[in-house]
Design a protein around this motif. Structure first.
Motif, short mmCIF file in Angstrom:
data_model
loop_
_atom_site.label_atom_id
_atom_site.label_comp_id
_atom_site.label_asym_id
_atom_site.label_seq_id
_atom_site.Cartn_x
_atom_site.Cartn_y
_atom_site.Cartn_z
N PRO A 35 -14.41 54.70 -4.40
CA PRO A 35 -14.76 54.09 -3.11
C PRO A 35 -15.06 52.61 -3.29
O PRO A 35 -15.82 52.22 -4.18
N LYS A 36 -14.46 51.78 -2.45
CA LYS A 36 -14.58 50.33 -2.60
C LYS A 36 -15.31 49.72 -1.42
O LYS A 36 -15.16 50.19 -0.29
N TYR A 37 -16.02 48.64 -1.68
CA TYR A 37 -16.58 47.86 -0.58
C TYR A 37 -15.49 46.94 -0.03
O TYR A 37 -14.95 46.12 -0.76
N GLY A 38 -15.19 47.12 1.25
CA GLY A 38 -14.20 46.24 1.87
C GLY A 38 -14.81 45.46 3.01
O GLY A 38 -14.56 44.28 3.19
N CYS A 39 -15.63 46.14 3.82
CA CYS A 39 -16.21 45.46 4.96
C CYS A 39 -17.64 45.91 5.23
O CYS A 39 -18.41 45.18 5.81
N GLY A 40 -17.96 47.13 4.83
CA GLY A 40 -19.30 47.63 5.13
C GLY A 40 -19.52 47.85 6.61
O GLY A 40 -20.65 48.03 7.06
N LEU A 41 -18.43 47.84 7.39
CA LEU A 41 -18.56 47.90 8.85
C LEU A 41 -17.76 49.05 9.46
O LEU A 41 -17.64 49.14 10.67
N GLY A 42 -17.18 49.89 8.61
CA GLY A 42 -16.37 50.98 9.15
C GLY A 42 -15.09 50.49 9.79
O GLY A 42 -14.60 51.10 10.74
N GLN A 43 -14.54 49.40 9.29
CA GLN A 43 -13.34 48.85 9.93
C GLN A 43 -12.11 48.78 9.03
O GLN A 43 -11.04 48.40 9.49
N CYS A 44 -12.26 49.11 7.74
CA CYS A 44 -11.11 48.92 6.85
C CYS A 44 -10.72 50.16 6.06
O CYS A 44 -9.60 50.27 5.59
N GLY A 45 -11.66 51.06 5.85
CA GLY A 45 -11.34 52.31 5.17
C GLY A 45 -11.28 52.23 3.65
O GLY A 45 -10.98 53.23 3.00
N ALA A 46 -11.58 51.08 3.06
CA ALA A 46 -11.52 50.97 1.59
C ALA A 46 -12.51 51.91 0.92
O ALA A 46 -12.33 52.32 -0.22
N CYS A 47 -13.56 52.27 1.66
CA CYS A 47 -14.64 53.07 1.10
C CYS A 47 -14.47 54.55 1.40
O CYS A 47 -15.38 55.33 1.14
N THR A 48 -13.32 54.93 1.97
CA THR A 48 -13.16 56.31 2.46
C THR A 48 -13.35 57.35 1.36
O THR A 48 -12.77 57.25 0.28
N VAL A 56 -14.47 60.11 5.74
CA VAL A 56 -15.54 59.31 6.36
C VAL A 56 -15.64 57.96 5.64
O VAL A 56 -15.18 57.80 4.51
N TYR A 57 -16.27 57.00 6.33
CA TYR A 57 -16.55 55.70 5.72
C TYR A 57 -17.83 55.84 4.92
O TYR A 57 -18.91 55.96 5.50
N SER A 58 -17.72 55.78 3.60
CA SER A 58 -18.95 55.95 2.82
C SER A 58 -19.88 54.76 2.99
O SER A 58 -21.07 54.86 2.76
N CYS A 59 -19.36 53.62 3.44
CA CYS A 59 -20.20 52.44 3.62
C CYS A 59 -21.17 52.61 4.77
O CYS A 59 -22.13 51.85 4.88
N LEU A 60 -20.90 53.56 5.66
CA LEU A 60 -21.77 53.77 6.82
C LEU A 60 -22.34 55.19 6.84
O LEU A 60 -22.68 55.70 7.90
S1 FES Z 1 -15.88 49.28 3.47
FE1 FES Z 1 -14.60 48.94 5.17
S2 FES Z 1 -14.80 50.82 6.18
FE2 FES Z 1 -16.24 51.01 4.62
#
Ligand code: FES
Ligand code: FES
Lengths: 157, 417, 750
Positions: A35-48, A56-60
Motif C-alpha cells: 500500500p502506497k501513500y499517493g494522496c491520503g484523500l481517497g482520490q487516487c487508489g495507490a493505497c488500496t 478500500v482506501y487504506s489511507c482513510l
Molecule cells: S493514497 Fe490516494 S486514495 Fe489513499
C-alpha cells in the motif's frame, strides 16, 4: 493502544493511536510496502487494500474501524516466486511503468475478480475508475485483468 | 390508493386520447438557428439530457433507468429517430406530451416526465425546445420496457392521477416582485421542476402543493427545504445561490451531492442571467423567515462531540480530518467548513449518510469538490458513529435518532456494497 | 543501499586529461548529460560516443571479477521508464554475457560516472551508447587476453554468450580467467567491434523488466519503502502554494503532539520531525492551521498563458531561410496555447537523508543526482565530497517535479539530527502547490501554400519561460529563499538549440520555404516552472501539425499526402506510412460531424525518435465529450534494446498526452495555485482511455539508440486536435480541449 489485526492470514498485535489510518500501520508497524501513500484523500487508489474482501482506501481507514475484518495487501496475494494469477498476468503483460500505482491496481482488480470472476470490459473499466495511473499504463492494466477474467480484447459492453 | 385512482378514472369517465398522426421528420433547416439555440438553453434548464441519457449512451437517446417506489421506469428516446424516438412527432404531439402527459399515440405518460411542471412552460419556449430536439441527430435506440408493480403498468390509471394532480396554466406573475424574481419563478416552477425533488410527495407520488419546497427525497438523497425552513447555518443569498448553482459549491454552505450534481452541470453552461433569476427567486423564498445569519461563525464543539461519540471522534480523525479538519488543504483553499453544511444541520440525516456512503463527484467537467465513497470501508455502526460525532461537533442541533438504522436503510436503497 | 563508496572522483581528480580537455566546446557537453541544462559533466574525449565522451575510463563503467561476475555502472536512473533493463540488455549484449551475471549500479554520486541528468530521452543515447561501446571494448580486451593465454590469434576466438571465450579448436577461457590478466583502468577506444544485430542474444528482445516483480509483490522498490535503523519521519509545514507564507504557524501546539521529536525552524522553513509518519502528519496539520500571505510573483491572471506575451522577453532566432518570393494562394493564421501543467506524480516526492560522521548521504529520486550533490552541499554548507546522493526509484516524475526540493529539504533537516536517518515525504497538496509546473506557452503561426500546394511561407513565434530551472546551485531550490541566510534565486536561462526548450521542435523537420521562426524567451515566471516531459515540443508540434492539417485542407490535399510532400527524411516517411497503414488511413471514415480521424508526426527534437500517431474519435455533440476509439502509433527509436519497453513508453506517452490535452490545467487565483488534489487537478481516468492503442516499431537495426520516452507527447495531442477538426469542423487552439470548449465551438447545430 494495542489492536489485534489480521493481515494476509497472520494475526498481529500493533500498538498505535486508534485513529491511525491503516496505511501507516501496514507500512510503519508491519513493514509492508504494497500500500502506497499517493494522496491520503481517497482520490487516487495507490493505497488500496482489501478489507473484508472489499477494495478500500487504506489511507482513510482508521485502525479502530478494522475490527475483525481481514486485511489483504498485495504481499498477501503472492511473492516474486509465487505470484497469484493476477500478479502473474501483470508480469506477463509487463503492466507497469514506474509501478507506484500498481499494487493498488492489483488489489482493486482482485476485489472485482473475487466477486465477479468474469466481468465485462465495461465492468472492468468502471470498477477501476477510482484508481489513477500517471504513467499511462492503463491499456496494459486492462489487458492483465482481462487475461484473468478471460474477457476477449475489444469486447467492450 | 388504487381506490382513489379508480375513482379518478370513473369520475373522469374518459381516459382515451386520440393518436396524433405521424409526420415526416421536419427538415433541420426549417427551424431558425436562434430558435434552436434558445431551445438548447431551455432543454438544459429542463434537464432533459439528465434523465434521457443512459450512462455511456448517446445524449437524449433514453434508456436511463429511474427507480421509483412503484418500479423502474426507463427514459424514452427523445432524439428525432422516426422509429424509436420522436422523429414522427408533430409539434402538437410534443406539446401534448409536455402539457398533458400524453404520448403521440395517445397513451398516458408516467409523471416521471414532470409534465405537472412542464405544463406551465410557454408556447414559445415549447416550440424552441421542439426545434432543438427535432434538429438533433436521430439515434436509433429502442427503449427498454418499464418494470412496474402490478397494476401500475395499466396506463389508463394515470388519467386518474392527472385528474387529481395536474394543474394547467401559467405561473402567476407577482407584480410586487422584480422581473428577475418572476423569471426565476417561471423557470423554477416550469422547466426547472425544482419542486420535483424539493417538495414532498404523497403516497401517489404527487407533490404536496400545500408543502411546496418543504424538502423532499431524490434518489435516496434529501433535497433540502427551499422555503423558510431551510436549515442552512449561513443564510443563502442570491449571490451564494448563484455560485452554488453554477459551480456546485458555495464557500458559505456546502457542495452539491447526489442528483444535484447533474443539475449544477446543466446550469453551469446556461446564460448567467437565467441562473441569477433562479437564485433571486429561491433566496426570496428562503429569506422570508430566515433564522440564519449571513455571517454566522461555523459551530465547532470538539469537546462535547468527543464526549458523546468517542469512537466517532477517532474515525473522524483518521478518515475525515485530512480534508475537513483544521490545517487540511481543503480548508486552506477556502472550502466550506462542516459547520456550514446543510446536510448536517438538516432535520434528517439522509443526505449526510449518502455523502459518506457514496461520496461526491465534482459536477462540472470533473473538476471541483471530490469526496470518496466510504460504503466499502465503514460499517453501518461506524458511519452512524462518525455522523453522530460531526452532528454534535459542528451543529447545535439535537442528535439524530436511529442513525444506524437509517444508514442500513440508505445502504440498501442506494444498492451500496 | 549502503555499499562502500568507491571514490571515482579520486581516480579522476587531477588527471591530466581532465585539465587538457576542460576547454572542450560546451555545445558538445550539451549533447550528453541529458541535454537539458544542468551543470553536466565536461567532454574530455569528443572522439568517443555517448557518455564515454565525458568519462572514457572503462573501469568507470565495467568491472569483471575473477569469478567472471561483472559489475556495471550507469549514471542514468530508473524513473519507471524501464531504462535499467534496457541498459542491462545493451551491456550484456556487447559483453556477450547473460544479464544475470551482471550487478548493475545506477546513478550514485559515490559510485557511478556523472552522466548529468536522466532527462531529455537521452539515456539510451548517452548511457546506452557508452555501455555498448564500453562493453565492446571490454569484450575486445577479454578476447585479446584469452588469445595471449592460448597463444592463438584473436581472429580465431569468439565469445560464447555464457561468459566464455572459445577457440575454434574447442578450448575455452572463462571471462574470470581472462579478466585476471587485465586492467580495465584504461581509456576506451573508438573502434572496438560491436556485435552484429543478426547475432544478438539479449538485445532487441522483449526481455522482462528486472524491476517489475518487486513492484507487483510489495518488494522494497522505492525510496518511500526505505527503512533505516532509527529512522524518523519529517514533514514540512508550508502555505498552500509556492509564493505564499504562513503568518502564524502554531508551533507550540505542534510541539505538544504525540511522537514529535523536533521542530526545525530556519527563517520561514519549518519542519516537524516525529517518531512515526502519521504523527508527523498530525503535527504538521496542527502547525499548518494558520493564515497565509502572498510573497511570490503575481500569478498569470485572467489572460492565462497569453500573459506571457505581455511580459518582457528576449528574442531568439531559431531559423530563418530565404527562398525568394513565392506566390501564396491560401494562408492559415492562428495562435495556440497550453496552460500550466502539474507533473502529477502519483507518489509525492520523498527523500531519506542521513548525516553520519560528517558526511551526508541522501537517497533521492531526483533526475539529477550529480548536480544535486553539489547544490545540496552548497545549501547545507558541506564540501561537495561530503555529500553523496544515491538515486533510488520512486513514482514517475516526468521531469523536474518536487523531488529535488524534497531532497534538499531532507538534507537540511538531517543536518540538525546527526546520526539519525530522516525520511521526508511531501504531502499531495504540497506536490501540487510547490513543485515547478510544466510551462504554460503560447504560439503564433502564419503560413501559406502556393499554387503547387507547397508551403511558401512559414512565420512562427513561440512565447515561453525557461523549461530548465533545475538546481545547479543552492539557489535553485524553493527552500533557498525560505532559510536565513538564503541564496539568491537561480537565474533562468533557455536551453540552446539543437535541443532547445521553449523552442524545442519549433524548427520543422519538414522542408518549408521562407521560414522565420522565433522564440520569445520570457525570464519572468508568473508560475514556478521547470522541465516537464517533452518541454516546448508539446505545443510546438501541436501548432505545426494543426497548421499542416489546415493548409492541407485549404489545398484540398489529404493530410498524409501533404506531409509526405514536405518530408524528405526517409525514416520519417516510413514512420508516417507505417502508422497510417496500420490505422487504415486511406479507408478511414471521413468526418461526419460526430466521428473523425486525425494524424500527426514529429521527430522529437529533430534528433530523437520518430513517432507518428493516427487516431479515431467520436464527439458527443450535445456535451462536447470526446471518446477515443482507437490509436495507432509507429515509432522508430533506432536500434531497439527492448521493443516491449519502447511500446510501453509510447503507450504511456499517448495516454499522458491525451490527459494533458483534454483534462489538465493548473488553476490559480490571485495569490496561489488552486489545484491541490485530484478533484481540482483532474487527470484522465479509466473511463476515458482509448478503446485500443497499437504501437508498431520500425526497427532500425544497427542504427544509434534514440530514446522513446517523449516521442509521443507532441504528436498525440496534435492528432487529437486534428481529429476534432475532422470530426466537427472546428479548430481548437487552446488546451485543454475540454468538453465545454468543444461544445462551445460546435454550437447547437445537430
Ligand atoms: S493514497 Fe490516494 S486514495 Fe489513499
Ligand atoms: S505505472 Fe506509474 S503511476 Fe501507474
Amino acid at each position: 493502544m494495542t489492536f489485534e489485526l489480521t493481515v494476509n492470514d497472520k494475526t498481529h498485535i500493533v500498538d498505535a493511536e486508534a485513529e491511525t489510518p491503516l496505511l501507516y500501520v501496514l507500512r510503519g508497524e508491519l513493514g509492508l510496502n504494497g500500500p502506497k501513500y499517493g494522496c491520503g484523500l481517497g482520490q487516487c487508489g495507490a493505497c488500496t487494500v482489501q478489507l473484508g474482501g472489499k477494495a478500500v482506501y487504506s489511507c482513510l481507514t482508521p485502525l479502530i474501524t478494522v475490527g475483525e475484518r481481514e486485511v489483504r495487501t498485495v504481499e498477501g496475494l503472492g511473492g516474486v516466486d509465487s505470484m497469484n494469477p493476477l500478479q502473474q498476468a501483470f508480469a506477463d503483460e509487463q503492466a507497469a511503468q514506474c509501478g507506484y500505482c500498481i499494487a493498488g491496481m492489483i488489489m482493486r482488480a482482485q476485489a472485482l475478480l473475487d466477486e465477479n470472476p468474469h466481468p465485462t470490459e465495461a465492468e472492468i473499466r468502471s470498477h477501476m475508475q477510482p484508481n489513477l495511473c500517471r504513467c499511462g499504463t492503463h491499456m496494459r492494466i486492462l489487458r492483465a485483468i482481462r487475461r484473468v477474467a478471460a474477457v476477449p480484447a475489444g469486447a467492450a459492453a | 390508493m388504487l381506490a382513489a385512482m379508480a375513482a379518478g378514472v370513473l369520475a373522469l369517465g374518459l381516459t382515451w386520447r386520440p393518436t396524433i398522426s405521424a409526420i415526416d421528420r421536419p427538415q433541420a433547416g426549417s427551424f431558425p438557428a436562434a430558435q434552436v439555440n434558445q431551445g438548447a438553453i431551455l432543454a438544459k434548464l429542463g434537464d432533459c439530457a439528465v434523465c434521457h441519457t443512459a450512462t455511456g449512451g448517446r445524449a437524449l437517446a433514453g434508456g436511463r433507468p429511474l427507480a421509483t417506489p412503484f418500479g423502474t421506469l426507463f427514459a424514452s428516446n427523445i432524439t428525432p429517430d422516426a422509429e424509436t424516438g420522436i422523429g414522427n412527432w408533430s409539434y402538437e404531439a410534443f406539446r401534448r406530451a409536455m402539457r398533458d402527459g400524453v404520448s403521440r399515440t395517445g397513451s398516458h405518460l408516467y409523471p416521471a416526465l414532470p409534465y405537472d411542471h412542464y405544463t406551465h412552460v410557454t408556447e414559445g419556449d415549447l416550440q424552441a425546445i421542439y426545434a432543438y430536439l427535432m434538429t438533433r441527430r436521430p439515434v436509433h435506440a429502442p427503449k427498454p420496457d418499464n418494470k412496474l408493480i402490478f397494476p401500475l403498468g395499466f396506463r389508463p390509471l394515470l388519467a386518474g392521477w392527472k385528474f387529481l394532480y395536474l394543474r394547467h396554466g401559467d405561473v402567476p406573475y407577482d407584480s410586487g416582485q422584480s422581473a428577475r424574481y418572476n423569471r426565476g419563478a417561471y423557470l423554477a416552477e416550469g422547466l426547472g421542476h425544482c419542486g420535483g425533488c424539493h417538495t414532498p410527495r404523497n403516497l401517489m407520488g404527487a407533490e404536496v402543493a400545500s408543502k411546496a419546497y418543504a424538502g423532499g427525497i431524490a434518489e435516496g438523497w434529501r433535497a433540502p427545504p427551499l422555503n423558510a425552513e431551510n436549515p442552512a447555518a449561513r443564510k443563502w443569498t442570491a449571490d451564494s445561490l448563484y455560485t452554488f448553482l453554477r459551480t456546485g459549491v458555495s464557500p458559505d454552505h456546502s457542495a452539491a451531492g447526489g442528483p444535484m450534481g447533474p443539475v449544477v452541470e446543466s446550469l453551469s453552461s446556461v446564460p448567467e442571467e437565467e441562473v441569477r433569476a433562479l437564485s433571486v427567486y429561491f433566496a426570496a423564498k428562503m429569506g422570508k423567515a430566515a433564522p440564519a445569519k449571513a455571517e454566522a461563525e461555523p459551530v465547532d464543539r470538539p469537546a462535547e462531540a468527543v464526549a458523546a461519540f468517542p469512537e466517532g471522534a477517532r474515525i473522524f480523525a483518521g478518515a475525515c480530518a485530512g480534508c475537513h479538519g483544521p490545517g487540511a488543504p481543503m480548508m486552506s483553499q477556502g472550502r466550506p467548513a462542516l459547520g456550514l453544511s446543510t446536510d448536517l444541520t438538516d432535520s434528517e440525516p439522509t443526505s449526510a449518510i449518502q455523502a459518506v456512503l457514496q461520496g461526491i463527484e465534482p459536477p462540472v467537467e470533473g473538476r471541483g469538490p471530490k469526496m470518496p465513497a466510504f460504503a466499502p470501508s465503514l460499517t453501518d455502526g461506524q458511519v452512524a458513529a462518525v455522523l453522530g460525532y460531526v452532528r454534535t461537533r459542528y451543529t447545535h442541533k439535537p442528535a439524530w435518532n436511529h442513525l444506524e438504522h437509517d444508514v442500513r436503510q440508505a445502504r440498501k436503497e442506494g444498492g451500496q456494497p | 543501499m549502503n555499499a562502500p563508496v568507491l571514490d571515482r572522483r579520486k581516480v579522476l581528480s587531477g588527471g591530466a586529461l581532465v585539465v587538457a580537455f576542460a576547454m572542450t566546446s560546451r555545445l558538445l557537453g550539451d549533447a550528453v548529460g541529458g541535454g537539458e541544462g544542468g551543470a553536466g559533466p565536461k567532454v574530455v574525449r569528443p572522439d568517443l560516443e555517448g557518455s564515454l565522451k565525458t568519462d572514457p575510463w572503462l573501469d568507470a563503467w565495467i568491472r569483471i571479477d575473477a569469478e567472471g561476475q561483472a559489475t556495471v555502472c550507469s549514471g542514468k536512473a530508473e524513473l519507471g521508464q524501464g531504462i535499467r533493463t534496457a541498459l542491462l540488455q545493451v551491456v550484456a549484449e556487447e559483453l556477450d554475457m547473460p544479464p544475470a551475471a551482471i550487478t548493475f549500479i545506477t546513478a550514485d554520486t559515490g559510485r557511478t560516472p556523472d552522466e548529468g541528468l536522466t532527462a531529455g530521452s537521452h539515456s539510451m543515447q548517452d548511457s546506452g551508447t557508452a555501455l555498448a561501446n564500453a562493453g565492446a571494448n571490454v569484450r575486445m580486451l577479454l578476447i585479446g587476453a584469452a588469445a595471449k593465454r592460448l597463444g592463438i590469434p584473436v581472429r580465431e576466438l569468439d565469445t560464447t554468450g555464457d561468459g566464455h571465450i572459445a577457440a575454434r579448436d574447442g578450448r575455452r577461457v572463462s571471462y574470470g580467467e581472462a579478466a585476471r590478466a587485465l586492467s580495465l583502468h584504461v581509456e576506451a577506444v573508438a573502434d572496438a567491434p560491436r556485435r552484429s544485430p543478426q547475432s544478438y542474444r539479449t538485445m532487441n528482445r522483449d526481455f522482462r523488466r528486472v524491476d517489475i516483480p518487486a513492484k507487483l509483490t510489495g518488494g522494497e522498490a522505492y525510496v518511500q519503502d526505505m527503512r533505516l535503523p532509527g529512522m524518523v519521519h519529517a514533514r514540512v509545514v508550508r502555505g498552500p502554494s509556492y509564493g505564499t507564507r504562513l503568518t502564524a504557524p502554531d508551533i507550540a501546539a505542534a510541539r505538544k503532539m504525540p511522537g514529535v521529536l523536533r521542530i526545525i525552524q530556519n527563517g520561514q522553513f519549518l519542519a516537524i520531525v516525529a517518531r512515526k509518519e502519521w504523527q508527523a502528519i498530525q503535527a504538521m496539520r496542527v502547525a499548518q492551521t494558520s493564515d497565509y500571505v502572498k510573497t511570490g510573483p503575481d500569478l498569470p491572471g485572467e489572460q492565462g498563458p497569453r500573459r506571457l506575451q505581455s511580459l518582457a522577453s528576449r528574442e531568439i532566432i531559431v531559423e530563418q531561410s530565404d527562398d525568394g518570393p513565392k506566390a501564396s494562394t491560401r494562408t492559415f493564421k492562428g495562435s495556440f496555447s497550453r496552460p500550466w501543467y502539474s507533473h502529477g506524480s502519483i507518489g509525492p516526492s520523498c527523500a531519506v537523508a542521513h548525516l553520519h560522521g560528517g558526511e551526508l548521504t541522501i537517497w533521492s529520486h531526483s533526475q539529477g543526482v550529480f548536480d544535486m550533490h553539489r547544490a545540496t552541499a552548497e545549501l547545507v554548507g558541506l564540501a561537495p565530497d561530503k555529500v553523496r546522493v544515491i538515486h533510488t526509484p520512486s513514482a514517475g516524475c516526468y521531469g523536474h517535479n518536487g523531488a529535488d526540493d524534497a531532497t534538499a529539504e531532507a538534507g537540511l533537516i538531517a543536518m540538525q539530527l546527526p546520526g539519525v536517518p530522516v525520511r521526508l515525504q511531501w504531502m499531495r497538496e504540497q506536490e501540487f502547490g510547490w513543485e515547478p509546473c510544466g510551462c504554460g506557452m503560447v504560439t503564433q503561426i502564419e503560413a501559406s501554400i502556393g499554387p503547387d500546394n507547397k508551403i511558401a511561407h512559414w512565420k512562427y513565434e513561440v512565447w515561453s519561460n525557461s523549461h530548465n530551472n533545475r538546481a545547479v546551485g543552492a539557489g535553485g531550490y524553493a527552500v533557498a529563499q525560505e532559510i536565513v541566510p538564503g541564496f539568491p534565486m537561480q537565474v533562468p536561462a533557455p536551453i540552446p538549440m539543437p535541443e532547445g526548450d521553449g523552442d524545442r521542435n519549433a524548427n520543422p523537420l519538414y522542408v518549408f520555404n521562407n521560414m522565420d521562426i522565433r522564440y520569445h524567451f520570457v525570464p519572468e515566471m508568473p508560475m514556478r516552472v521547470s522541465a516537464l516531459r517533452s518541454l516546448g515540443a508539446h505545443l510546438n508540434i501541436f501548432t505545426m501539425e494543426a497548421a499542416l492539417d489546415e493548409l492541407a485542407k485549404a489545398g484540398g490535399v489529404d493530410p498524409l499526402a501533404f506531409r509526405l510532400a514536405h518530408m524528405q527524411d526517409e525514416r520519417a516517411r516510413a514512420v508516417m506510412l507505417r502508422a497510417t497503414d496500420a490505422f487504415g488511413w486511406s479507408k478511414r471514415l471521413r468526418g461526419d460531424g460526430r466521428r473523425g480521424c486525425g494524424m500527426a508526426f514529429a521527430r522529437y527534437k529533430n534528433r530523437g525518435a520518430y513517432c507518428a500517431i493516427a487516431l479515431e474519435i467520436e464527439i458527443e455533440r450535445e456535451t462536447g465529450a470526446i471518446t477515443i476509439h482507437r490509436v495507432n502509433a509507429a515509432v522508430d527509436a533506432g536500434q531497439p534494446a527492448n521493443p516491449n519497453g519502447i511500446r510501453n513508453q509510447i503507450e504511456g506517452g499517448i495516454i499522458q498526452s491525451l490527459s494533458w490535452a483534454i483534462h489538465e490545467d493548473m488553476t490559480y487565483d490571485t495569490s496561489k495555485r488552486t489545484g491541490f488534489d485530484w478533484g481540482t487537478y483532474p487527470i484522465l481516468r479509466f473511463d476515458q482511455v482509448p478503446g485500443s492503442i497499437d504501437v508498431d516499431i520500425v526497427e532500425s537495426a544497427g542504427l544509434p539508440f534514440l530514446g522513446a520516452g517523449e516521442a509521443a507527447q507532441g504528436p498525440t495531442s496534435a492528432a487529437l486536435a486534428n481529429a476534432i477538426a475532422d470530426a466537427a469542423g472546428v479548430r481548437l487552439c487552446d488546451m485543454p480541449l475540454t468538453p465545454a470548449k468543444v461544445k462551445a465551438a460546435i454550437g447547437n447545430a445537430g
